[in-house]
Design an enzyme around this catalytic site. Structure first.
Site, PDB file in Angstrom:
ATOM      1  N   SER A  50       0.670  -1.220   0.281  1.00  0.00           N
ATOM      2  CA  SER A  50       0.003   0.200   0.584  1.00  0.00           C
ATOM      3  C   SER A  50       1.113   1.438   0.022  1.00  0.00           C
ATOM      4  O   SER A  50       2.061   0.981   0.129  1.00  0.00           O
ATOM      5  CB  SER A  50      -0.485  -0.493   0.843  1.00  0.00           C
ATOM      6  N   ASP A  83      -1.729  -1.927  -3.455  1.00  0.00           N
ATOM      7  CA  ASP A  83      -2.709  -1.567  -3.554  1.00  0.00           C
ATOM      8  C   ASP A  83      -3.200  -0.668  -3.044  1.00  0.00           C
ATOM      9  O   ASP A  83      -2.649   0.792  -2.680  1.00  0.00           O
ATOM     10  CB  ASP A  83      -2.927  -2.191  -1.938  1.00  0.00           C
ATOM     11  N   HIS A 223     -11.591  -6.749  -2.168  1.00  0.00           N
ATOM     12  CA  HIS A 223     -10.929  -6.639  -1.312  1.00  0.00           C
ATOM     13  C   HIS A 223     -11.516  -6.763   0.572  1.00  0.00           C
ATOM     14  O   HIS A 223     -12.778  -7.068   1.219  1.00  0.00           O
ATOM     15  CB  HIS A 223     -10.735  -4.962  -1.267  1.00  0.00           C
ATOM     16  N   GLY A 224     -10.828  -6.248   1.422  1.00  0.00           N
ATOM     17  CA  GLY A 224     -11.450  -6.252   2.240  1.00  0.00           C
ATOM     18  C   GLY A 224     -12.508  -7.750   2.421  1.00  0.00           C
ATOM     19  O   GLY A 224     -13.127  -8.146   3.840  1.00  0.00           O
ATOM     20  N   SER A 225     -11.105  -9.050   2.465  1.00  0.00           N
ATOM     21  CA  SER A 225     -11.284 -10.310   2.431  1.00  0.00           C
ATOM     22  C   SER A 225     -10.745 -11.646   3.115  1.00  0.00           C
ATOM     23  O   SER A 225     -10.262 -12.326   3.058  1.00  0.00           O
ATOM     24  CB  SER A 225     -10.772 -10.898   0.833  1.00  0.00           C
ATOM     25  N   ASP A 268      -4.960  -9.040   4.283  1.00  0.00           N
ATOM     26  CA  ASP A 268      -3.947  -8.536   5.296  1.00  0.00           C
ATOM     27  C   ASP A 268      -4.168  -8.618   6.771  1.00  0.00           C
ATOM     28  O   ASP A 268      -3.813  -8.886   7.585  1.00  0.00           O
ATOM     29  CB  ASP A 268      -4.231  -6.435   4.768  1.00  0.00           C
ATOM     30  N   THR A 269      -5.848  -8.208   6.832  1.00  0.00           N
ATOM     31  CA  THR A 269      -5.489  -8.148   8.401  1.00  0.00           C
ATOM     32  C   THR A 269      -5.535  -9.768   9.399  1.00  0.00           C
ATOM     33  O   THR A 269      -4.916  -9.674  10.656  1.00  0.00           O
ATOM     34  CB  THR A 269      -6.953  -7.820   8.628  1.00  0.00           C
TER      35      THR A 269
HETATM   36  P1  13P Z   1      -8.684  -6.676   4.327  1.00  0.00           P
HETATM   37  O1  13P Z   1      -8.481  -5.786   5.699  1.00  0.00           O
HETATM   38  O2  13P Z   1      -9.825  -7.541   4.850  1.00  0.00           O
HETATM   39  O3  13P Z   1      -7.390  -8.306   5.181  1.00  0.00           O
HETATM   40  O4  13P Z   1      -8.586  -6.483   3.415  1.00  0.00           O
HETATM   41  C1  13P Z   1      -7.458  -5.948   2.791  1.00  0.00           C
HETATM   42  C2  13P Z   1      -7.228  -5.084   1.525  1.00  0.00           C
HETATM   43  O5  13P Z   1      -8.545  -4.861   0.972  1.00  0.00           O
HETATM   44  C3  13P Z   1      -6.427  -4.412   1.017  1.00  0.00           C
HETATM   45  O6  13P Z   1      -6.343  -3.759  -0.126  1.00  0.00           O
HETATM   46  O1  G3H Z   2      -6.002  -1.530   1.867  1.00  0.00           O
HETATM   47  C1  G3H Z   2      -5.467  -2.276   3.274  1.00  0.00           C
HETATM   48  C2  G3H Z   2      -4.759  -2.461   3.387  1.00  0.00           C
HETATM   49  O2  G3H Z   2      -4.868  -3.000   4.658  1.00  0.00           O
HETATM   50  C3  G3H Z   2      -2.816  -2.072   3.398  1.00  0.00           C
HETATM   51  O3  G3H Z   2      -3.206  -1.357   5.228  1.00  0.00           O
HETATM   52  O4  G3H Z   2      -2.875   1.248   4.270  1.00  0.00           O
HETATM   53  O5  G3H Z   2      -2.359   0.586   6.361  1.00  0.00           O
HETATM   54  O6  G3H Z   2      -1.023  -0.666   4.750  1.00  0.00           O
HETATM   55  P1  G3H Z   2      -2.132  -0.462   5.386  1.00  0.00           P
HETATM   56 ZN    ZN Z   3      -7.987  -2.726  -0.333  1.00  0.00          ZN
END
Ligand code: 13P
Ligand code: G3H
Ligand code: ZN
Length: 344
Positions: A50, A83, A223-225, A268-269
């Site tokens: 990101s 990202d 995303h957000g998966s 990511d999470t």
């Molecule tokens: P999460 O926060 O669900 O892992 O999503 C990550 C994401 O969409 C990064 O672009």
């Molecule tokens: O889209 C979000 C990703 O989890 C990246 O997050 O901007 O904190 O690096 P970040």
């Molecule tokens: Zn995302």
């Protein structure tokens, strides 16, 4: 092998009917965790950074770590993806550095918060497509806005306020010529996605299926998966953390998405949770420790386990050597020829 284009990975995934996880990185240990998981499961890989990750790592460090990854894991087709690029300039600088894929997130204005207009989104995304494809680099765009504002991406709304309109998605793909399309179906970034297990009312898989029916040849991106597993929440809380009860996107819903055109799944999470839990455990159990390796090693191992599991669940495992990578120069020629590198 050198870093490869994301378009080729996604085209191959579409042919094979599987999805590819895109995992965020900020440092060496996260890159190592992903590459080790890929080697173990024989998976092609998308590593993504990101804007926050680029600034945290002074992105040249991150880029050279990725080059090291391609040297140390030469058998793994590996994509380096930007990202949530917030502007044409951000995408340009990533391409100049050597990213092989970029996301132009024109669903929001460059502040990363304010929902944009359709016209702005088309124009910014189209501009990035032109300059990226000239270099063989892949472009992901987004139509509709995710929920939440955690991580600085998102309009601060709930996940249902700016769902993707299927007809607008068709028009967006036509007018931009992008390679992959991120859609909003009720998910949000971060740990707090749903207050209970999502249903069809909160996670709109029906909407995704409708979009896929209208755009059967377009690679969809979720995303957000992250699934925000209870086990990972529990480890954090058991060792002094204070996460509130929460739900993520169930893996079986992602698998339904993969049957309906989803080729890239952003996670990511879950990795953040795994890392934090492992570090908390060491701090709690061995308060006398002060060598960072004593907690970074288990943290890396915990992330590797999550990534390897997702690679298996998304179906990319075992597909490491199905194809030979197409050099970016050749991708650029193909885009120039007929706009569709898969049909070259
Ligand atoms: P999460 O926060 O669900 O892992 O999503 C990550 C994401 O969409 C990064 O672009
Ligand atoms: O889209 C979000 C990703 O989890 C990246 O997050 O901007 O904190 O690096 P970040
Ligand atoms: Zn995302």
């Amino acid at each position: 092998m050198p870093l490869v284009s994301m378009r080729q990975l996604l085209d191959e995934a579409a042919r094979g009917g599987y999805g590819v996880g895109a995992f965020n990185v900020n440092n060496m240990e996260q890159i190592q965790a992903i590459m080790e998981a890929a080697r173990e499961t024989k998976s092609p890989v998308i590593v993504q950074a990101s804007r926050g990750a680029r600034s945290y790592s002074q992105d040249r460090f991150l880029y050279h770590l990725m080059l090291a990854a391609t040297e140390l894991y030469p058998e793994i087709p590996t994509v380096l993806h930007l990202d949530h690029g917030n502007s044409v300039d951000t995408c340009k600088s990533a391409i100049a550095m050597g990213f092989t894929s970029v996301m132009m997130d024109g669903s929001l204005m460059p502040d990363g918060k304010t929902p944009s207009t359709f016209e702005y989104n088309v124009s910014a995304t189209r501009e990035v497509v032109e300059l990226a494809h000239a270099k063989g680099v892949t472009v992901e765009g987004e139509i509709g806005c995710l929920g939440g504002i955690e991580d600085g991406h998102g309009a601060g709304l709930d996940g249902l306020s700016h769902l993707t309109d299927p007809d607008q998605a068709v028009e967006f793909v036509k007018q931009t010529g992008l390679d992959a399309l991120a859609i909003a179906i009720g998910t949000s970034h971060g740990a707090y996605k749903f207050t209970k297990k999502p249903t069809g009312e909160t996670l709109k898989m029906g909407r995704l299926i409708e979009i896929h029916k209208k755009l059967p040849g377009t690679h969809l991106v979720m995303h957000g998966s992250s699934s925000v597993p209870k086990e990972l929440q529990d480890i954090i809380n058991q060792y002094g953390g204070k996460l509130k009860p929460t739900w993520g996107v169930p893996v079986e819903e992602i698998q339904l998405g993969i049957k309906n055109g989803v080729r890239k799944i952003n996670v990511d999470t879950d990795n953040r949770l795994a890392i934090t839990g492992a570090i908390r455990k060491v701090f709690f159990e061995k308060p006398e420790e002060f060598d960072p390796r004593s907690y970074m090693k288990p943290a890396r191992e915990a992330m590797k386990k999550v990534v390897a599991l997702r690679m298996t669940q998304f179906g990319q495992a075992g597909h490491i050597s199905d194809y030979s990578p197409i050099p970016l120069e050749e991708m650029a020629r193909r885009y120039q020829g007929n706009g569709n590198p898969a049909a070259a």
